[in-house]
Design a protein around this motif. Structure first.
Motif, PDB file in Angstrom:
ATOM      1  N   PRO A 596      43.512  39.464  46.504  1.00 22.13           N
ATOM      2  CA  PRO A 596      42.841  38.216  46.569  1.00 22.13           C
ATOM      3  C   PRO A 596      44.023  37.231  46.246  1.00 22.13           C
ATOM      4  CG  PRO A 596      41.736  38.992  44.684  1.00 22.13           C
ATOM      5  CD  PRO A 596      42.352  40.282  45.390  1.00 22.13           C
ATOM      6  N   LEU A 597      44.894  37.418  45.157  1.00 20.04           N
ATOM      7  CA  LEU A 597      46.070  36.854  44.607  1.00 20.04           C
ATOM      8  C   LEU A 597      47.056  37.636  44.607  1.00 20.04           C
ATOM      9  CD1 LEU A 597      44.267  34.967  41.610  1.00 20.04           C
ATOM     10  CD2 LEU A 597      44.581  34.132  44.118  1.00 20.04           C
ATOM     11  N   GLU A 598      48.328  37.219  44.835  1.00 23.11           N
ATOM     12  CA  GLU A 598      49.487  37.984  44.669  1.00 23.11           C
ATOM     13  C   GLU A 598      49.461  38.893  43.703  1.00 23.11           C
ATOM     14  OE1 GLU A 598      54.415  37.544  45.152  1.00 23.11           O
ATOM     15  OE2 GLU A 598      53.022  35.795  45.734  1.00 23.11           O
ATOM     16  N   ALA A 599      49.091  38.372  42.486  1.00 26.21           N
ATOM     17  CA  ALA A 599      49.342  39.019  41.014  1.00 26.21           C
ATOM     18  C   ALA A 599      48.076  39.898  40.697  1.00 26.21           C
ATOM     19  CB  ALA A 599      49.452  38.037  40.002  1.00 26.21           C
ATOM     20  N   LEU A 600      47.086  40.004  41.425  1.00 23.66           N
ATOM     21  CA  LEU A 600      45.986  40.832  41.064  1.00 23.66           C
ATOM     22  C   LEU A 600      45.611  41.678  42.378  1.00 23.66           C
ATOM     23  CD1 LEU A 600      43.359  40.739  39.426  1.00 23.66           C
ATOM     24  CD2 LEU A 600      42.273  39.113  41.053  1.00 23.66           C
ATOM     25  N   THR A 601      45.258  43.026  41.850  1.00 18.41           N
ATOM     26  CA  THR A 601      45.001  44.083  42.902  1.00 18.41           C
ATOM     27  C   THR A 601      43.538  44.850  42.294  1.00 18.41           C
ATOM     28  OG1 THR A 601      47.227  44.422  43.273  1.00 18.41           O
ATOM     29  CG2 THR A 601      45.626  46.085  43.732  1.00 18.41           C
ATOM     30  N   MET A 628      31.911  60.908  43.230  1.00 20.25           N
ATOM     31  CA  MET A 628      32.348  60.159  42.241  1.00 20.25           C
ATOM     32  C   MET A 628      33.139  59.077  42.870  1.00 20.25           C
ATOM     33  SD  MET A 628      34.469  61.868  39.062  1.00 20.25           S
ATOM     34  CE  MET A 628      36.013  61.795  40.177  1.00 20.25           C
ATOM     35  N   PHE A 629      33.184  58.078  42.088  1.00 19.82           N
ATOM     36  CA  PHE A 629      33.831  56.803  42.335  1.00 19.82           C
ATOM     37  C   PHE A 629      34.608  56.361  41.039  1.00 19.82           C
ATOM     38  CE2 PHE A 629      30.367  56.888  45.231  1.00 19.82           C
ATOM     39  CZ  PHE A 629      31.127  56.454  46.672  1.00 19.82           C
ATOM     40  N   ASP A 630      35.808  55.653  41.390  1.00 22.50           N
ATOM     41  CA  ASP A 630      36.634  55.082  40.223  1.00 22.50           C
ATOM     42  C   ASP A 630      37.178  53.798  40.649  1.00 22.50           C
ATOM     43  OD1 ASP A 630      36.618  57.561  39.245  1.00 22.50           O
ATOM     44  OD2 ASP A 630      38.612  58.199  40.042  1.00 22.50           O
ATOM     45  N   ALA A 631      37.157  52.925  39.576  1.00 23.38           N
ATOM     46  CA  ALA A 631      37.450  51.478  39.856  1.00 23.38           C
ATOM     47  C   ALA A 631      38.617  51.030  39.094  1.00 23.38           C
ATOM     48  CB  ALA A 631      36.218  50.441  39.968  1.00 23.38           C
ATOM     49  N   SER A 632      39.319  50.082  39.679  1.00 29.15           N
ATOM     50  CA  SER A 632      40.432  49.709  38.911  1.00 29.15           C
ATOM     51  C   SER A 632      40.789  48.106  39.066  1.00 29.15           C
ATOM     52  CB  SER A 632      41.737  50.468  38.786  1.00 29.15           C
ATOM     53  OG  SER A 632      42.220  50.385  40.080  1.00 29.15           O
ATOM     54  N   VAL A 633      41.488  47.589  38.061  1.00 28.53           N
ATOM     55  CA  VAL A 633      41.904  46.288  38.321  1.00 28.53           C
ATOM     56  C   VAL A 633      43.202  46.025  37.794  1.00 28.53           C
ATOM     57  CG1 VAL A 633      40.492  45.404  36.347  1.00 28.53           C
ATOM     58  CG2 VAL A 633      41.524  43.672  38.193  1.00 28.53           C
ATOM     59  N   PHE A 634      44.228  45.569  38.546  1.00 33.40           N
ATOM     60  CA  PHE A 634      45.660  45.413  37.776  1.00 33.40           C
ATOM     61  C   PHE A 634      45.911  43.707  38.147  1.00 33.40           C
ATOM     62  CE2 PHE A 634      45.404  49.677  39.040  1.00 33.40           C
ATOM     63  CZ  PHE A 634      46.017  50.366  37.880  1.00 33.40           C
ATOM     64  N   TYR A 635      46.674  43.076  36.940  1.00 30.25           N
ATOM     65  CA  TYR A 635      47.090  41.789  36.937  1.00 30.25           C
ATOM     66  C   TYR A 635      48.439  41.703  36.452  1.00 30.25           C
ATOM     67  CZ  TYR A 635      47.206  36.919  36.012  1.00 30.25           C
ATOM     68  OH  TYR A 635      47.553  35.658  36.268  1.00 30.25           O
ATOM     69  N   ARG A 636      49.250  41.344  37.303  1.00 21.23           N
ATOM     70  CA  ARG A 636      50.674  40.968  37.081  1.00 21.23           C
ATOM     71  C   ARG A 636      50.857  39.551  36.425  1.00 21.23           C
ATOM     72  NH1 ARG A 636      54.803  43.712  40.079  1.00 21.23           N
ATOM     73  NH2 ARG A 636      56.715  43.505  38.724  1.00 21.23           N
ATOM     74  N   VAL A 637      51.162  39.795  34.877  1.00 21.17           N
ATOM     75  CA  VAL A 637      51.292  38.601  34.386  1.00 21.17           C
ATOM     76  C   VAL A 637      52.477  37.757  34.633  1.00 21.17           C
ATOM     77  CG1 VAL A 637      51.165  37.617  31.950  1.00 21.17           C
ATOM     78  CG2 VAL A 637      49.929  39.431  32.475  1.00 21.17           C
ATOM     79  N   ASN A 638      53.417  38.545  34.895  1.00 18.44           N
ATOM     80  CA  ASN A 638      54.729  37.924  35.123  1.00 18.44           C
ATOM     81  C   ASN A 638      55.567  39.117  35.906  1.00 18.44           C
ATOM     82  OD1 ASN A 638      56.026  39.098  32.956  1.00 18.44           O
ATOM     83  ND2 ASN A 638      55.380  37.621  31.807  1.00 18.44           N
ATOM     84  N   GLY A 639      56.695  38.722  36.193  1.00 22.69           N
ATOM     85  CA  GLY A 639      57.754  40.028  36.869  1.00 22.69           C
ATOM     86  C   GLY A 639      57.798  41.042  35.987  1.00 22.69           C
ATOM     87  N   THR A 640      57.592  40.795  34.716  1.00 26.07           N
ATOM     88  CA  THR A 640      57.720  42.046  33.572  1.00 26.07           C
ATOM     89  C   THR A 640      56.667  42.864  33.159  1.00 26.07           C
ATOM     90  OG1 THR A 640      59.737  40.897  32.785  1.00 26.07           O
ATOM     91  CG2 THR A 640      58.884  42.739  31.363  1.00 26.07           C
ATOM     92  N   ALA A 679      49.060  48.647  29.977  1.00 26.01           N
ATOM     93  CA  ALA A 679      50.089  47.816  30.102  1.00 26.01           C
ATOM     94  C   ALA A 679      51.302  48.396  30.255  1.00 26.01           C
ATOM     95  CB  ALA A 679      50.214  46.983  28.550  1.00 26.01           C
ATOM     96  N   ARG A 680      51.950  48.042  31.431  1.00 21.59           N
ATOM     97  CA  ARG A 680      53.094  48.210  32.144  1.00 21.59           C
ATOM     98  C   ARG A 680      54.275  47.311  31.954  1.00 21.59           C
ATOM     99  NH1 ARG A 680      53.671  50.745  38.275  1.00 21.59           N
ATOM    100  NH2 ARG A 680      55.738  51.332  37.966  1.00 21.59           N
ATOM    101  N   LEU A 681      55.306  47.592  31.415  1.00 17.39           N
ATOM    102  CA  LEU A 681      56.483  46.830  31.359  1.00 17.39           C
ATOM    103  C   LEU A 681      57.555  47.126  32.260  1.00 17.39           C
ATOM    104  CD1 LEU A 681      56.715  46.412  27.427  1.00 17.39           C
ATOM    105  CD2 LEU A 681      56.001  44.803  29.224  1.00 17.39           C
ATOM    106  N   ARG A 682      58.315  46.455  33.088  1.00 21.31           N
ATOM    107  CA  ARG A 682      59.338  46.809  34.162  1.00 21.31           C
ATOM    108  C   ARG A 682      60.357  45.854  33.841  1.00 21.31           C
ATOM    109  NH1 ARG A 682      55.584  47.974  39.621  1.00 21.31           N
ATOM    110  NH2 ARG A 682      54.206  46.410  38.447  1.00 21.31           N
TER     111      ARG A 682
END
Length: 683
Positions: A596-601, A628-640, A679-682
């Motif tokens: 729904p937002l570029e930073a949110l999946t 069986m079902f799995d759910a997840s949410v990912f939020y991109r805080v910034n570019g890193t 948490a993922r750092l790129r």
């Protein structure tokens, strides 16, 4: 170890590196004069498929059968205990989860089960053969999700590139190559699970470096399920101008795990997280190494050469007790594998007809030891097996792609394999030769028709083979007659439709029949086999992917399959028409991803299967269905920084693996609802 390979000749210098990326850079291919064959697409994709250039030799793009691809974007975000769970998200894949320490599970397809008595899928990691002698898949644990660039699954009997273990098809896990980056991911979750992954790439001029270091530990869902896993790998590439690339790959893996054992039906329902007192000393230590050298060369605008040489090392030491009335066993496995393969690819035209020709082959050598003891609390009391056996399997193939018209593509191919080796029983000092399998001929033919833009109609036919694993490949007394290879003959009819990036759909009907199918006796002291007889398998696969708007994607797959004994052995006439054990009729998988937002999946995925019989007698009822079902949410805080939260088994459904020990069902409950934060750092 000797092998007679008269037709393989001296041209097999190295091993084919059949896939160094997930998709072809079509513009680069066209600049080398490639025939216009890219519209012959029979693949189905889940996730984003990265487009990078690669050589044509040994490419999956030359195979006209049902191919499925999983993108690196899906893999790298995944919260899974083992990578085979990722492949289980792909259409029509059956996942068998033993949930027993390092003996954790595997995947299978096309009406074959994952029990381990018949292993029908050729596993490759960056093109490196990665099955054990039995066809099992321990090497898959060397790869962690963050380092995956993509996965390819090729189904059916028409692919000529592989021989040994490729009974129903193949799967290739592709790791990240090239680029300059640092990518780290840390996660904590239920059952005191902790995981850290770090991958990095450095590309400078004509030299590339890629590294992975990963560690995971967990207490496990059930008691007595502690595990620790460590993986380390590196890839190096050197470009000699624009036309030649050399590569090297090294991987190391170490694991130590407890095994919770199997429960009675009553215990599995009353307390699925328990272990048995008699399993308190069960567990396993496993170490693996994998090394490879690769060569990819564009010899001219029309000629490509791809090769690979490799070495695999497996050391496994397991203590296991299957039931209260059985003895504990110590099972020691030591395997060294090495081999090479090569493919030479030419494309151009002949009298105005677009034409591709490819010749290739491979040889795999194995040096194996299998030893077993009866034990009490890890103290051996008597030895029941000590076998040393060498195996060599080599093959050569030729394939052509002919396009006599813009709407037609014809792909004939032919593969021949030869088998060699010898067997020594170190307990009694006897020896035995390999079964005289002769030359194993495997003709193949594929045809594709393009009636209109975005539509591909395709059909294929071909033969693959199965030989015995372990001691079952040798002429051991009292057997006095060589065992012939089991020949699988399969065909498929399918249709693929694609409307740009919005809609992708595929439907296929397939059949596969085997003569003299054999199965390992999993708990036999000598590692012997049993003759299943002639078998018939058939099924329908339906797949659909829709991207109706930016930020929203949906996909789903439904498969129906049936596997039966068509020609029983003389000793078991009553099995005529019975179903093969642990083979559900229905499989489904699907998912929704929304941003729904570029930073949110946000994503929701699911998979399921119908119930199955536990033995070919079909007398113990049907078990093992799951949804069986799995759910997840990912939020991109910034570019890193990216934060994630995943809930697996969202409904806390009970599901399990189980088997029949001859007198009762034995159950291994799978994980309940569990949560993972990451948490993922790129950089």
């Amino acid at each position: 170890m000797e092998i007679s390979l008269p037709a393989l000749a001296a041209g097999l210098i190295f091993a084919a590196n059949p896939a160094t990326a997930v998709a072809e850079d079509t513009s680069a291919a066209a600049s080398r004069g490639e025939a216009a064959t890219n519209k012959a697409d029979t693949s189905f994709s889940v996730g984003e498929i990265v487009v990078t250039a690669r050589g044509m030799a040994g490419s999956t793009d030359n195979v006209l059968t049902s191919v499925d691809r999983l993108g690196g974007d899906v893999a790298q975000k995944a919260d899974v205990d083992n990578v085979y769970e990722l492949i289980g998200r792909m259409p029509g894949i059956l996942v068998t989860d033993f949930n027993q320490g390092t003996t954790n599970g595997k995947f299978s397809m096309r009406g074959f089960n994952g029990e381990g008595n018949i292993n029908a899928v050729k596993l490759l990691i960056d093109g490196i053969p990665s099955n054990s002698n039995s066809g099992n898949m321990p090497y898959i644990d060397m790869v962690f999700p963050l380092n995956i660039a993509g996965m390819e699954v090729v189904r059916g009997t028409s692919d000529p590139r592989y021989g040994l273990h490729a009974i129903a098809g193949s799967a290739n896990i592709l790791t990240r190559s090239g680029g300059t980056y640092v990518d780290a991911r840390a996660s904590v979750g239920s059952y005191n699970s902790v995981e850290g992954q770090l991958v990095a790439g450095l590309e400078s001029g004509n030299f590339t470096q890629n590294y992975q270091i990963a560690y995971r530990e967990s207490d496990g869902y059930r008691d007595h399920s502690d595990s620790q896993r460590f993986s380390l790998s590196g890839k190096w590439g050197l470009a000699l101008g624009e036309d030649v690339k050399l590569g090297a790959i090294a991987r190391y893996y170490d694991a130590d795990a407890e095994e919770p054992g199997y429960l009675t039906f009553a215990d599995s329902r009353s307390n699925p997280r328990m272990t048995n007192d008699y399993n308190e000393s069960d567990g396993d230590t496993r170490s693996m190494q994998q090394y490879a050298l690769t060569l990819d060369a564009a010899l001219s605008d029309n000629l490509d050469w791809s090769s690979l040489a490799y070495y695999n090392r497996l050391r496994d030491d397991r203590y296991v007790k299957f039931s209260a009335g059985a003895s504990q066993q110590r099972r020691l496995t030591q395997e060294d594998q090495y081999g090479f393969s090569t493919a030479l690819h030419w494309h151009g035209d002949l009298s105005g007809v677009a034409l591709m020709l490819e010749v290739g082959g491979n040889v795999e050598w194995q040096d194996n030891r299998s030893a077993r003891w009866l034990a009490v609390e890890r103290v051996p009391t008597s030895q029941t097996r000590d076998q040393q056996y060498d195996l060599s399997v080599g093959g050569a193939y030729v394939q052509a792609i002919i396009e006599p018209a813009d709407w037609l593509r014809i792909t004939p191919a032919y593969r021949i394999d030869w088998v060699g080796g010898d067997f020594d029983n170190l307990l009694d000092g006897t020896a035995a030769p390999i079964n005289d399998y002769g030359s194993i001929d495997q003709p193949k033919l594929s045809v594709a028709v393009f009636p209109t833009e975005g539509v591909t109609l395709y059909g294929n036919w071909g033969k693959t083979f199965q030989i015995g694993s372990g001691s079952g490949a040798y002429l051991i007394p009292p057997r006095q007659v060589d065992l012939a290879p089991s020949i699988n003959t399969g065909w498929e009819l399918g249709a693929k439709y694609q409307l740009g990036q919005m809609v992708e759909a595929r439907i296929a009907y397939w059949e596969q029949s085997a003569t003299g199918e054999i199965a390992r006796k999993l708990n036999d002291p000598l590692g012997d086999f049993e003759n299943v007889g002639g078998t018939d398998r058939n099924g329908i696969d339906v797949q659909l992917s829709i991207k109706p708007m930016s930020g929203l994607s949906l996909w789903g797959a439904l498969s129906w399959q049936k596997a039966v004994i068509a020609v029983p052995t003389p000793a078991t006439p009553q099995l005529l028409g019975n179903e093969i054990d642990h083979t559900p009729r229905w499989l489904w998988s699907g998912g929704i991803e929304y941003s729904p937002l570029e930073a949110l999946t946000l994503s929701l995925t699911g998979r399921g299967q119908s119930s199955y019989y536990l033995t070919t007698a079909n007398a113990e009822g049907k078990w093992g269905d799951l949804n069986m079902f799995d759910a997840s949410v990912f939020y991109r805080v910034n570019g890193t920084l990216e934060l994630g939260l995943a809930v697996k088994n969202l409904a806390d459904s009970y599901y399990e693996y189980l088997w029949w020990d001859g007198s009762q069902t034995l159950h291994s409950p799978a994980n309940g609802r569990n949560v993972t934060a990451s948490a993922r750092l790129r950089f």
